[in-house]
Design an enzyme around this catalytic site. Structure first.
Site, mmCIF file in Angstrom:
data_model
loop_
_atom_site.group_PDB
_atom_site.id
_atom_site.type_symbol
_atom_site.label_atom_id
_atom_site.label_comp_id
_atom_site.label_asym_id
_atom_site.label_seq_id
_atom_site.Cartn_x
_atom_site.Cartn_y
_atom_site.Cartn_z
ATOM 1 N N ARG B 193 0.847 -1.191 0.000
ATOM 2 C CA ARG B 193 0.000 0.000 0.000
ATOM 3 C C ARG B 193 0.880 1.237 0.000
ATOM 4 O O ARG B 193 0.471 2.299 0.416
ATOM 5 C CB ARG B 193 -0.882 -0.003 1.260
ATOM 6 C CG ARG B 193 -2.000 -1.012 1.209
ATOM 7 C CD ARG B 193 -2.804 -0.992 2.482
ATOM 8 N NE ARG B 193 -2.070 -1.576 3.584
ATOM 9 C CZ ARG B 193 -2.167 -1.182 4.846
ATOM 10 N NH1 ARG B 193 -2.958 -0.184 5.170
ATOM 11 N NH2 ARG B 193 -1.474 -1.770 5.806
ATOM 12 N N ASN B 194 2.138 1.056 -0.410
ATOM 13 C CA ASN B 194 3.118 2.138 -0.309
ATOM 14 C C ASN B 194 3.957 2.271 -1.557
ATOM 15 O O ASN B 194 4.125 1.291 -2.299
ATOM 16 C CB ASN B 194 4.078 1.807 0.829
ATOM 17 C CG ASN B 194 3.720 2.572 2.078
ATOM 18 O OD1 ASN B 194 3.533 3.789 2.017
ATOM 19 N ND2 ASN B 194 3.612 1.863 3.173
#
Lengths: 77, 382
Positions: B193-194
């Site tokens: 998610r990064n």
């Protein structure tokens, strides 16, 4: 072979007393809470192995060609 | 050979052509249920087989079995309830055996044959899945916001949810074809998610050393202020792959999914999703799917011991960091040096640099990746 459908979350199966004792010794200090725990663990591994030999896919040859067309257009294949 | 789908058969419940048109013509005659975005995303994931073997929302027998035993009623490993909640008023308009229409943001997206309508205990749901009843936990809060009843039964997708990233979206049947066409037999899945820092890169490359292919699968979903925007994450990964990865060994595609933050239980769920995409291995890092201090840092790795029949091999990693004495990227199992010579990949530090319009140190983030991120006027969600 016809067996009565078990009710509830757990049911009983029989194993030879000698095997039970052997497993009891085997699992000492290995993190299994009981012989039942160990037998469940081993059976799940074996059952999953047999089930994985069967595979079906719900797609026709035409579907597959369509999929490949999109993948080519996107540069994945 | 790519991994078999969970349960042996890849589910596909997307209606096409004349059958879809016929149902859409008659949709206004069916009882209507409106669902929120999270549930709609789950529905689409069911339809495309990302949640195989589920063919619909859970009936009571599966729901209770998942809560109590972390298995479906047919004994397959399954840790997260996938449920459709309705109000009592909604439920008055249909009964078991009826077909209903499911709407998201005013559009009919699916039909469902109602097999079960049942009550549930929200506190028990929260306690069993999230190990807490604390309403401050974001997953628990969502459970408490659900409507009073659950409805289970098979679904069929009529319309996709709007997708800004269709070009990056591959469904399990497509990834399976990609992996096969590339001749990969072993594939490791990486969820993120990064935007990627060097710690992520080392985890991925260490894994790739043991398998044929790497499947980078960013989760696109709700974000909180300060998170990287989805577009930034995708562009940053494209830059990283173009400059530092053997392109034939990597596939980048997204999955739409709303995080539940259920820590260990959700790690198993994420592994099952990647198994359905065709992965044989799945990377589980520190505090996977965790939030706050609700779970131990490696609890999401330990839970895998309970699932000998999961059908996908987890790869466990500790935290990577840069060590000035070692002169490279290492982790605590292989680096004997003190904390004062270690440079951690801190999200806060990376964010601070980016906010100031500066590239973080090269030991932390590749300069090309930093440049890509900095090219966005607003790289973070506000």
């Amino acid at each position: 072979m016809s067996e009565k459908k078990p009710s509830g979350k757990y049911t009983t199966v029989s194993i030879p007393r000698t095997l039970y004792t052997r497993i009891q010794k085997l699992i000492e200090g290995k993190g299994f809470k009981s012989v039942s725990d160990y037998v469940t663990y081993v059976l799940r591994e074996v059952v999953a192995m047999h089930e994985s030999e069967v595979q079906e896919e719900p797609f026709t040859k035409e579907d597959l060609e369509e999929i490949k067309k999109r993948l080519r257009a996107l540069g994945y294949i | 050979m790519v991994s078999k789908p969970h349960g042996g058969r890849l589910v596909y419940r997307v209606l096409k052509d004349s059958r879809r048109e016929r149902i859409l013509d008659e949709i206004s005659e069916l009882p209507r249920v409106d669902i929120d975005r999270d549930t709609a995303v789950d529905l689409e994931n069911i339809a495309y087989g990302i949640y195989s073997p589920l063919t619909g929302f859970m009936v009571r027998e599966d729901f209770e079995s998942v809560l109590d035993l972390m298995r479906l009623s047919n004994d397959l490993p399954w840790t997260m309830p996938i449920t459709l909640d309705v109000s009592k008023e909604d439920a008055e308009s249909f009964e078991e055996g009826d077909q209903i229409a499911i709407y998201s943001e005013g559009t009919p997206i699916a039909t469902m044959v109602v097999e079960d309508i049942y009550e549930y205990d929200k506190k028990n749901y929260a306690r069993m899945v999230f190990k807490t009843e604390d309403p401050n936990h974001p997953g628990v809060a969502r459970v408490y916001n659900k409507r009073e009843l659950l409805v289970g039964g098979p679904i069929e997708l009529l319309n996709h949810l709007p997708n800004q990233y269709e070009r990056y979206t591959l469904r399990p049947i497509e990834t399976r074809v990609v992996f096969r066409e590339r001749g990969w037999r072993t594939i490791v899945g990486f969820q993120t998610r990064n935007a990627p820092h060097i710690g992520h890169e080392y985890i991925q490359k260490t894994s790739l050393a043991f398998v044929d292919g790497l499947f980078i699968n960013p989760v696109i979903g709700r974000k909180k202020p300060g998170d990287f925007r989805d577009e930034v994450i995708l562009k940053a990964y494209e830059t990283l792959i173009a400059n530092y990865y053997p392109k034939k060994s990597v596939v980048l595609s997204i999955v739409r999914y709303e995080m539940k933050y259920a820590g260990p239980r959700e790690a198993i769920h994420h592994a099952i999703m990647r198994k359905n995409f065709g992965c044989t291995h799945f990377i589980v890092g520190r505090d996977h799917a965790g939030v706050g201090n609700y779970y131990g840092p490696y609890e999401a790795q330990e839970i895998f011991n309970e699932f000998p029949d999961l059908g996908i091999t987890p790869l466990f990693f500790r935290e990577f960091f840069y060590c000035r004495r070692c002169g490279g990227i290492v982790h605590e199992k292989i680096c004997p040096h003190d904390e004062n010579v270690r440079l951690r990949f801190s999200g806060t530090m990376i964010r601070r640099h980016i906010m100031e319009g500066k590239a973080p140190p090269e030991e932390v983030i590749r300069p090309e990746v930093a440049e890509t991120i900095l090219s966005f006027e607003k790289p973070f969600v506000e």
